[in-house]
Design a protein around this motif. Sequence first.
Motif, PDB file in Angstrom:
ATOM      1  N   ASP A  14      25.859  19.257  -0.926  1.00 17.84           N
ATOM      2  CA  ASP A  14      26.071  19.524   0.508  1.00 17.84           C
ATOM      3  C   ASP A  14      25.384  18.527   1.437  1.00 17.84           C
ATOM      4  O   ASP A  14      25.413  18.705   2.654  1.00 17.84           O
ATOM      5  CB  ASP A  14      25.592  20.942   0.917  1.00 17.84           C
ATOM      6  N   THR A  15      24.770  17.492   0.898  1.00 16.29           N
ATOM      7  CA  THR A  15      24.065  16.558   1.775  1.00 16.29           C
ATOM      8  C   THR A  15      24.721  15.175   1.791  1.00 16.29           C
ATOM      9  O   THR A  15      25.505  14.823   0.915  1.00 16.29           O
ATOM     10  CB  THR A  15      22.596  16.352   1.351  1.00 16.29           C
ATOM     11  N   ILE A  16      24.328  14.435   2.829  1.00 17.48           N
ATOM     12  CA  ILE A  16      24.637  13.006   2.900  1.00 17.48           C
ATOM     13  C   ILE A  16      23.284  12.311   2.838  1.00 17.48           C
ATOM     14  O   ILE A  16      22.341  12.729   3.514  1.00 17.48           O
ATOM     15  CB  ILE A  16      25.327  12.658   4.237  1.00 17.48           C
ATOM     16  N   LYS A  17      23.199  11.273   2.021  1.00 22.00           N
ATOM     17  CA  LYS A  17      21.948  10.525   1.983  1.00 22.00           C
ATOM     18  C   LYS A  17      22.191   9.097   2.436  1.00 22.00           C
ATOM     19  O   LYS A  17      23.242   8.516   2.157  1.00 22.00           O
ATOM     20  CB  LYS A  17      21.344  10.542   0.567  1.00 22.00           C
ATOM     21  N   VAL A  18      21.200   8.579   3.166  1.00 19.21           N
ATOM     22  CA  VAL A  18      21.276   7.209   3.660  1.00 19.21           C
ATOM     23  C   VAL A  18      20.256   6.394   2.876  1.00 19.21           C
ATOM     24  O   VAL A  18      19.095   6.807   2.749  1.00 19.21           O
ATOM     25  CB  VAL A  18      20.965   7.145   5.169  1.00 19.21           C
ATOM     26  N   TRP A  19      20.692   5.266   2.339  1.00 16.47           N
ATOM     27  CA  TRP A  19      19.833   4.454   1.481  1.00 16.47           C
ATOM     28  C   TRP A  19      19.678   3.069   2.085  1.00 16.47           C
ATOM     29  O   TRP A  19      20.629   2.511   2.626  1.00 16.47           O
ATOM     30  CB  TRP A  19      20.449   4.309   0.086  1.00 16.47           C
ATOM     31  N   ALA A  20      18.472   2.525   1.996  1.00 17.33           N
ATOM     32  CA  ALA A  20      18.248   1.161   2.486  1.00 17.33           C
ATOM     33  C   ALA A  20      17.229   0.473   1.595  1.00 17.33           C
ATOM     34  O   ALA A  20      16.479   1.132   0.866  1.00 17.33           O
ATOM     35  CB  ALA A  20      17.758   1.189   3.931  1.00 17.33           C
ATOM     36  N   GLU A  21      17.216  -0.844   1.699  1.00 18.77           N
ATOM     37  CA  GLU A  21      16.281  -1.608   0.900  1.00 18.77           C
ATOM     38  C   GLU A  21      14.889  -1.470   1.516  1.00 18.77           C
ATOM     39  O   GLU A  21      14.728  -1.456   2.722  1.00 18.77           O
ATOM     40  CB  GLU A  21      16.700  -3.081   0.861  1.00 18.77           C
ATOM     41  N   ASP A  22      13.923  -1.376   0.652  1.00 18.01           N
ATOM     42  CA  ASP A  22      12.570  -1.078   1.093  1.00 18.01           C
ATOM     43  C   ASP A  22      11.783  -2.360   1.334  1.00 18.01           C
ATOM     44  O   ASP A  22      11.104  -2.856   0.458  1.00 18.01           O
ATOM     45  CB  ASP A  22      11.894  -0.225   0.010  1.00 18.01           C
ATOM     46  N   GLY A  23      11.889  -2.898   2.554  1.00 13.90           N
ATOM     47  CA  GLY A  23      11.105  -4.092   2.910  1.00 13.90           C
ATOM     48  C   GLY A  23      11.292  -5.230   1.932  1.00 13.90           C
ATOM     49  O   GLY A  23      12.404  -5.591   1.575  1.00 13.90           O
ATOM     50  N   ASP A  24      10.171  -5.787   1.487  1.00 17.77           N
ATOM     51  CA  ASP A  24      10.255  -6.958   0.612  1.00 17.77           C
ATOM     52  C   ASP A  24      10.317  -6.559  -0.857  1.00 17.77           C
ATOM     53  O   ASP A  24      10.422  -7.402  -1.726  1.00 17.77           O
ATOM     54  CB  ASP A  24       9.001  -7.847   0.798  1.00 17.77           C
ATOM     55  N   GLU A  25      10.201  -5.291  -1.086  1.00 20.96           N
ATOM     56  CA  GLU A  25       9.975  -4.880  -2.468  1.00 20.96           C
ATOM     57  C   GLU A  25      11.217  -4.892  -3.346  1.00 20.96           C
ATOM     58  O   GLU A  25      11.160  -4.557  -4.521  1.00 20.96           O
ATOM     59  CB  GLU A  25       9.335  -3.487  -2.493  1.00 20.96           C
ATOM     60  N   ASP A  26      12.333  -5.252  -2.729  1.00 22.10           N
ATOM     61  CA  ASP A  26      13.542  -5.335  -3.519  1.00 22.10           C
ATOM     62  C   ASP A  26      13.863  -4.005  -4.214  1.00 22.10           C
ATOM     63  O   ASP A  26      14.342  -3.964  -5.327  1.00 22.10           O
ATOM     64  CB  ASP A  26      13.421  -6.454  -4.567  1.00 22.10           C
ATOM     65  N   ASP A  27      13.509  -2.941  -3.511  1.00 28.69           N
ATOM     66  CA  ASP A  27      13.803  -1.639  -4.093  1.00 28.69           C
ATOM     67  C   ASP A  27      14.525  -0.817  -3.037  1.00 28.69           C
ATOM     68  O   ASP A  27      14.315  -0.990  -1.847  1.00 28.69           O
ATOM     69  CB  ASP A  27      12.493  -0.953  -4.507  1.00 28.69           C
ATOM     70  N   TRP A  28      15.333   0.091  -3.496  1.00 28.08           N
ATOM     71  CA  TRP A  28      16.095   0.913  -2.565  1.00 28.08           C
ATOM     72  C   TRP A  28      15.517   2.309  -2.511  1.00 28.08           C
ATOM     73  O   TRP A  28      15.047   2.827  -3.509  1.00 28.08           O
ATOM     74  CB  TRP A  28      17.562   0.952  -3.004  1.00 28.08           C
ATOM     75  N   ARG A  29      15.564   2.889  -1.328  1.00 29.67           N
ATOM     76  CA  ARG A  29      15.066   4.252  -1.217  1.00 29.67           C
ATOM     77  C   ARG A  29      15.916   5.036  -0.227  1.00 29.67           C
ATOM     78  O   ARG A  29      16.626   4.466   0.615  1.00 29.67           O
ATOM     79  CB  ARG A  29      13.600   4.255  -0.768  1.00 29.67           C
ATOM     80  N   CYS A  30      15.812   6.344  -0.341  1.00 29.71           N
ATOM     81  CA  CYS A  30      16.528   7.224   0.579  1.00 29.71           C
ATOM     82  C   CYS A  30      15.756   7.265   1.889  1.00 29.71           C
ATOM     83  O   CYS A  30      14.601   7.679   1.918  1.00 29.71           O
ATOM     84  CB  CYS A  30      16.657   8.628  -0.012  1.00 29.71           C
ATOM     85  N   VAL A  31      16.373   6.820   2.983  1.00 30.61           N
ATOM     86  CA  VAL A  31      15.680   6.814   4.255  1.00 30.61           C
ATOM     87  C   VAL A  31      15.978   8.059   5.083  1.00 30.61           C
ATOM     88  O   VAL A  31      15.260   8.374   6.020  1.00 30.61           O
ATOM     89  CB  VAL A  31      15.998   5.553   5.090  1.00 30.61           C
ATOM     90  N   GLN A  32      17.050   8.747   4.743  1.00 29.68           N
ATOM     91  CA  GLN A  32      17.361   9.958   5.496  1.00 29.68           C
ATOM     92  C   GLN A  32      18.291  10.857   4.689  1.00 29.68           C
ATOM     93  O   GLN A  32      19.173  10.372   3.974  1.00 29.68           O
ATOM     94  CB  GLN A  32      18.040   9.599   6.830  1.00 29.68           C
ATOM     95  N   THR A  33      18.084  12.153   4.796  1.00 32.01           N
ATOM     96  CA  THR A  33      18.977  13.123   4.175  1.00 32.01           C
ATOM     97  C   THR A  33      19.552  14.000   5.261  1.00 32.01           C
ATOM     98  O   THR A  33      18.807  14.625   6.028  1.00 32.01           O
ATOM     99  CB  THR A  33      18.229  13.991   3.142  1.00 32.01           C
TER     100      THR A  33
END
Lengths: 160, 421
Positions: free
Chosen positions: B234-253
Amino acid sequence: MAVELINPNPVIHERKSKAHRLDLPSVHGDEDAAEEFDATEIFDHIRDITDPEHPYSLEQLNVVSEEAIMVDDKGSKVGIKFTPTVQHCSMATLIGLCIRVKLLRSLPPRFKVDINVAPGSHASEAAVNKQLNDKERVAAALENPHLVDMVEKCLASSEQ
Amino acid sequence: MPKKLTKPRPRARFYPYLIPAFYKISSYLTVLEVIHSEKEPAYVSPRCKKLNLYSEGATTLKKLHSGVTLTLRTRASDGGSSPGLKPARGAVLGGAQRPGMERGMGTFGGCPGLLQRRQDRESVGQRSRARHQMGLQGHPGGVAPPDSIWEQTGGEFECVASLEGHENEVKSVAWNAGGNLLATCSRDKSVWIWEAQPGNEYECVSVLQGHSQDVKMVRWHPTRDLLVSASYDDTIKVWAEDGDEDDWRCVQTLSSAAQGHTSTVWGVAFDSTGDRMVSCSDDLTLKVWDTHTDPTTSMGAGAGAWKHVSTISGYHERTIFSVDWSRMNGLIASASGDDAIRIFADDEEPPSTTGQPTFSQVAKKEKAHSTDVNCVRWHPTDPRLLASASDDMCVKIWELRGRSESFPNGGSANGSKDVHL
């Protein structure tokens, strides 16, 4: 049976007669007229499905009944509420899947079928209903050979 | 139906002028998604656990309506039984070129494993077979004119890469704006991001595990490297790259707690700028989200937080499977299990009480298909064209007529709601 049954002592009900339906000749002499789908017909399709756990039909266990079937022939809608024999029945989704597959095979594709457990009859009602009415989940379940095998066994009795 | 094509009723402004005889190719397939493609050099078949990428090779499919370009995604690919196709190597279809315009191609999953699956499908497929025959004998929308028949004229798609990793079937794939990243999602609850390397190599750069259930769809922001995913949870998640770390994370649910959906979210789409997003759900609503409303927050990739601004409800009667926001005229198209396609426009004058934008239905097409409509996509450059895909094995191309010129900027169509066609 070595496996512990979820509901070891189900209540068995009598199978109602089918006669009222079979002896219906074309009353108006118009054999070409399309006969509307009604709850009785839908019930006839699913009443003889065998319970996954017991050698009885869904009708005998009162899991399905004609009264819990809604048919809107013009709107091409069918709604079925079934009642698992116990609140925590882990077979509920499998029973629902059997009903869905049976109706997929029996009804014209124009029908939209909603299958739900009767309100209050199951501990995880919402989860079961959601799964049974997500067509991708159903499609995925039917790609599982083990599940398909179980569904086929339950349906065999209703397809004679 | 042919009569309707030549003599549209005066009020009709939404009618098919082209119905490709698609069943010639797809009579064994349930069409799940149709995507207008802009510049991707490779195409993806997301059917099974493995993901095959195809490049176009020498394949040309001619006589598709001029300029209409499609990428197609299908659910069932019955190996070997489609005449003229070679599913084992990645069956093909779709696409036509207009000079100077984007190409579009389609692929069908020719993944190993489908051949075995077919048996299971057959066992539940008596009704489907009947449906196929029906489709062959007469499409409910009428017989397509002979010049619109899709034809394979030689050549075939070549599988250039297989991306393995998902544990269950892959539901959706999307390229980012730059074409260097590919996102995939699956019933296994994960979202994967792949980076294109030279020589058709694809490296998995991130496996995102935030969703608690099947992920139904992924889509990239039109300009930024911001990814959104829609899920059975039931959710939408927004993902973005985490600064310089070359890693992706969920920035908003975006969940029901944030005025989000209360059942499975099946699709999302961005407007042309990427400042707004629309989502569709099993809860029978469309929801519009805005990232402009609070410019002080930054939620990754330079974008602000998403806020719910509007809910469009009371229209579709069954699950809304797909939504698309036209980049050309701001219209929102939605497709549903009620067999209908509906078009919504942003109201020019929202009620002053809330200050929030509202949306009105400007057109609808009941019985757009004979059963569930799985996907709608606007043409990327022609504002009138819309393609839809359905469980009835057909893809239809629609032309929005009449009023479409009168709201080029997504303005309202005054007093013309609920037009019956």
